[in-house]
Design an enzyme around this catalytic site. Structure first.
Site, mmCIF file in Angstrom:
data_model
loop_
_atom_site.group_PDB
_atom_site.id
_atom_site.type_symbol
_atom_site.label_atom_id
_atom_site.label_comp_id
_atom_site.label_asym_id
_atom_site.label_seq_id
_atom_site.Cartn_x
_atom_site.Cartn_y
_atom_site.Cartn_z
ATOM 1 N N ASP A 79 0.765 -1.147 0.065
ATOM 2 C CA ASP A 79 -0.037 -0.045 -0.137
ATOM 3 C C ASP A 79 0.654 1.249 0.053
ATOM 4 O O ASP A 79 1.937 1.349 0.705
ATOM 5 C CB ASP A 79 -1.034 -0.016 1.393
ATOM 6 C CG ASP A 79 -2.102 0.786 0.893
ATOM 7 O OD1 ASP A 79 -1.983 2.051 1.064
ATOM 8 O OD2 ASP A 79 -3.393 0.256 1.108
ATOM 9 N N SER A 100 -14.007 6.550 -5.921
ATOM 10 C CA SER A 100 -14.716 7.635 -5.901
ATOM 11 C C SER A 100 -14.803 7.988 -7.427
ATOM 12 O O SER A 100 -14.032 8.317 -8.203
ATOM 13 C CB SER A 100 -14.055 8.716 -5.117
ATOM 14 O OG SER A 100 -14.833 9.908 -5.275
ATOM 15 N N TYR A 140 -13.687 6.724 -13.435
ATOM 16 C CA TYR A 140 -13.381 5.476 -12.582
ATOM 17 C C TYR A 140 -14.240 4.122 -13.207
ATOM 18 O O TYR A 140 -13.568 3.199 -13.402
ATOM 19 C CB TYR A 140 -14.261 5.959 -11.058
ATOM 20 C CG TYR A 140 -14.173 4.417 -10.284
ATOM 21 C CD1 TYR A 140 -13.133 4.300 -9.722
ATOM 22 C CD2 TYR A 140 -15.309 4.102 -9.878
ATOM 23 C CE1 TYR A 140 -13.016 3.181 -8.465
ATOM 24 C CE2 TYR A 140 -15.436 2.910 -9.122
ATOM 25 C CZ TYR A 140 -14.331 2.381 -8.427
ATOM 26 O OH TYR A 140 -14.484 1.517 -7.535
ATOM 27 N N LYS A 166 -12.246 0.447 -14.364
ATOM 28 C CA LYS A 166 -12.804 -0.866 -13.773
ATOM 29 C C LYS A 166 -13.184 -1.584 -14.905
ATOM 30 O O LYS A 166 -12.718 -2.988 -14.963
ATOM 31 C CB LYS A 166 -13.770 -0.893 -13.039
ATOM 32 C CG LYS A 166 -13.425 0.046 -11.905
ATOM 33 C CD LYS A 166 -12.546 -0.803 -10.734
ATOM 34 C CE LYS A 166 -11.962 -0.406 -9.476
ATOM 35 N NZ LYS A 166 -11.146 -1.092 -8.713
HETATM 36 P P1 NAD Z 1 -9.729 2.161 0.058
HETATM 37 O O1 NAD Z 1 -9.395 3.599 -0.536
HETATM 38 O O2 NAD Z 1 -10.143 2.337 1.429
HETATM 39 O O3 NAD Z 1 -8.317 1.333 -0.278
HETATM 40 C C1 NAD Z 1 -7.595 1.349 -1.453
HETATM 41 C C2 NAD Z 1 -6.388 1.396 -1.029
HETATM 42 O O4 NAD Z 1 -5.259 1.368 -2.085
HETATM 43 C C3 NAD Z 1 -5.568 2.356 0.186
HETATM 44 O O5 NAD Z 1 -5.308 1.673 1.134
HETATM 45 C C4 NAD Z 1 -4.680 3.127 -0.623
HETATM 46 O O6 NAD Z 1 -3.980 3.754 0.027
HETATM 47 C C5 NAD Z 1 -4.258 2.028 -1.722
HETATM 48 N N1 NAD Z 1 -3.553 2.683 -2.885
HETATM 49 C C6 NAD Z 1 -4.184 3.709 -3.629
HETATM 50 N N2 NAD Z 1 -3.475 4.160 -4.596
HETATM 51 C C7 NAD Z 1 -2.214 3.168 -4.399
HETATM 52 C C8 NAD Z 1 -0.946 3.071 -5.129
HETATM 53 N N3 NAD Z 1 -0.803 3.990 -6.122
HETATM 54 N N4 NAD Z 1 -0.232 2.116 -4.848
HETATM 55 C C9 NAD Z 1 -0.371 1.285 -3.617
HETATM 56 N N5 NAD Z 1 -1.649 1.319 -3.094
HETATM 57 C C10 NAD Z 1 -2.639 2.417 -3.337
HETATM 58 O O7 NAD Z 1 -10.896 1.636 -1.039
HETATM 59 P P2 NAD Z 1 -11.764 0.315 -0.628
HETATM 60 O O8 NAD Z 1 -13.066 0.943 -0.372
HETATM 61 O O9 NAD Z 1 -11.203 -0.573 0.443
HETATM 62 O O10 NAD Z 1 -11.589 -0.243 -2.134
HETATM 63 C C11 NAD Z 1 -10.774 -1.376 -2.318
HETATM 64 C C12 NAD Z 1 -11.082 -1.859 -3.686
HETATM 65 O O11 NAD Z 1 -12.456 -2.187 -4.178
HETATM 66 C C13 NAD Z 1 -10.975 -0.643 -4.916
HETATM 67 O O12 NAD Z 1 -10.157 -1.435 -5.913
HETATM 68 C C14 NAD Z 1 -12.102 -0.253 -5.103
HETATM 69 O O13 NAD Z 1 -12.045 0.461 -6.731
HETATM 70 C C15 NAD Z 1 -12.821 -1.309 -4.996
HETATM 71 N N6 NAD Z 1 -14.405 -0.914 -4.891
HETATM 72 C C16 NAD Z 1 -14.645 -0.524 -3.429
HETATM 73 C C17 NAD Z 1 -16.227 -0.450 -3.263
HETATM 74 C C18 NAD Z 1 -16.630 0.048 -1.954
HETATM 75 O O14 NAD Z 1 -17.935 0.451 -2.001
HETATM 76 N N7 NAD Z 1 -15.730 0.456 -1.084
HETATM 77 C C19 NAD Z 1 -17.246 -0.541 -4.472
HETATM 78 C C20 NAD Z 1 -16.393 -1.283 -5.519
HETATM 79 C C21 NAD Z 1 -15.315 -1.381 -5.671
#
Ligand code: NAD
Length: 329
Positions: free
Chosen positions: A39, A89, A152, A156
């Site tokens: 991360d 987002s 976004y 995906k």
């Molecule tokens: P989150 O932002 O809490 O987690 C994403 C993590 O990725 C963070 O810890 C961030 O620091 C890390 N990150 C970002 N850019 C990075 C980089 N360049 N290198 C290394 N790490 C990096 O979000 P989340 O809600 O836990 O989402 C996790 C995954 O699930 C994502 O791929 C998101 O698109 C997907 N997703 C989430 C939701 C939701 O409702 N939360 C819905 C659909 C898809």
């Protein structure tokens, strides 16, 4: 054919310090796996994984998936990749599409390609319900997507296209999970790009009316984080060649309007702070790029992956709300 899942080989979780990723690391460590959490701490935090620091089976690797060197270094000795790192987002991606593209698409390709080069055959990644875009059809079936409504969603959808190509070209056992509005403990309520549930909870706890975009009748298939983790574990352990190269909805298969969601939250929070029952809501203009309604068809994940969400919205809120009350008041 993918070799059977080897529980003794370390699992790389990208985005391991994030909301879903940190819960996933917890579950993997509890199940006895060795875990490398990669991360860059951009939207995640060390606080989410602080309790794992003294855990011998967990190793945190600070690195950026936009750097192929960082990704290659994190891949060493790994047996399985669970790729969750991304910039979440829809509004963020409209405000800064290049940043979202660099992490979610170029970064995705780095992780996929580094896995291939390292001989890692088992790869699970987070896609999103946003790929359904402007399709009005409900419930959303995996094979019937619409046109993306945001950068976004484009990233995906492109992840899914790349995953399909790597499966067909290189025979990798790749599974994509389309998460639908995940919520739960540790989801960040701060900042302009916070998701609806933590944002609403924080406002209500402060006795400030939550802001609803549009009429509040837009609906979502809200999914407790424990369900998302169970889906990733099911995909990680899956050995069925028919599942390789596929995508699956991860949701409860029930939809709730934002207005009703606020009512549920108000009731839940009023148990902790009775004054919350009196807090109203504010309506502002609808947001660009948001889909109107979202509801998953959950049959494919049930029939092929053996995954069914076991925690509904109400039970999930009962778990999440006390956590927010402890951490954000
Ligand atoms: P989150 O932002 O809490 O987690 C994403 C993590 O990725 C963070 O810890 C961030 O620091 C890390 N990150 C970002 N850019 C990075 C980089 N360049 N290198 C290394 N790490 C990096 O979000 P989340 O809600 O836990 O989402 C996790 C995954 O699930 C994502 O791929 C998101 O698109 C997907 N997703 C989430 C939701 C939701 O409702 N939360 C819905 C659909 C898809």
């Amino acid at each position: 054919m993918c070799p059977p899942f080897d529980p003794s080989a370390p699992v790389l979780v990208t985005g391991g310090a994030g909301f879903i990723g940190s819960h996933l690391c917890d579950a993997l460590v509890q199940a006895g796996h060795r875990v490398h959490g990669l991360d860059d701490l951009s939207t995640g935090s060390e606080g989410n994984i602080a309790h794992l620091k003294d855990e011998g089976r967990f190793r945190f690797v600070q690195g950026d998936i936009r750097s192929m060197d960082d990704v290659r270094a994190a891949m060493a000795g790994v047996g399985t990749v669970l790729h969750l790192a991304a910039l979440g987002s829809v509004p963020r991606s409209i405000a800064d599409p290049a940043a979202t593209h660099a992490v979610n698409l170029t970064g995705f390709l780095h992780v996929l390609e580094a896995a291939r080069q390292a001989g890692v055959r088992r790869f699970v990644y987070a896609s999103s319900s946003s790929v359904y875009g402007d399709s009005a059809e409900l419930p959303k079936r995996e094979d019937r997507t619409g046109r993306p409504l945001s950068p976004y969603a484009v990233t995906k959808a492109a992840n899914e296209a790349y995953a399909g190509v790597y499966h067909r070209l290189h025979g990798m056992h790749i599974i994509g999970l389309r998460f639908f509005n995940v919520f739960g403990e540790r989801q960040d309520p701060e900042g302009p790009y916070a998701a609806a549930i933590p944002r609403f909870i924080r406002s209500l706890l402060r006795h400030e009316p939550p802001t609803i975009h549009g009429d509040g009748l837009q609906s979502r298939d809200f999914t407790y984080v424990g369900n998302a983790v169970q889906a990733v574990l099911a995909a990680m352990r899956n050995d069925d060649p028919a599942c390789a190269g596929q995508v699956f909805n991860v949701a409860c298969g029930e939809r709730t309007t934002e207005r009703h969601l606020v009512e549920l939250l108000r009731t839940e929070l009023a148990r902790i702070d009775p004054a919350v029952a009196q807090v109203g809501v504010v309506h502002v203009e609808g947001r660009q790029g948001d889909v109107r309604d979202s509801l998953a068809d959950v049959a494919k994940a049930r029939d092929m992956l053996g995954f069914t969400a076991t925690t509904g919205l109400h039970d999930g809120l009962q778990r999440a709300v006390p956590w927010y009350a402890r951490h954000w008041t």
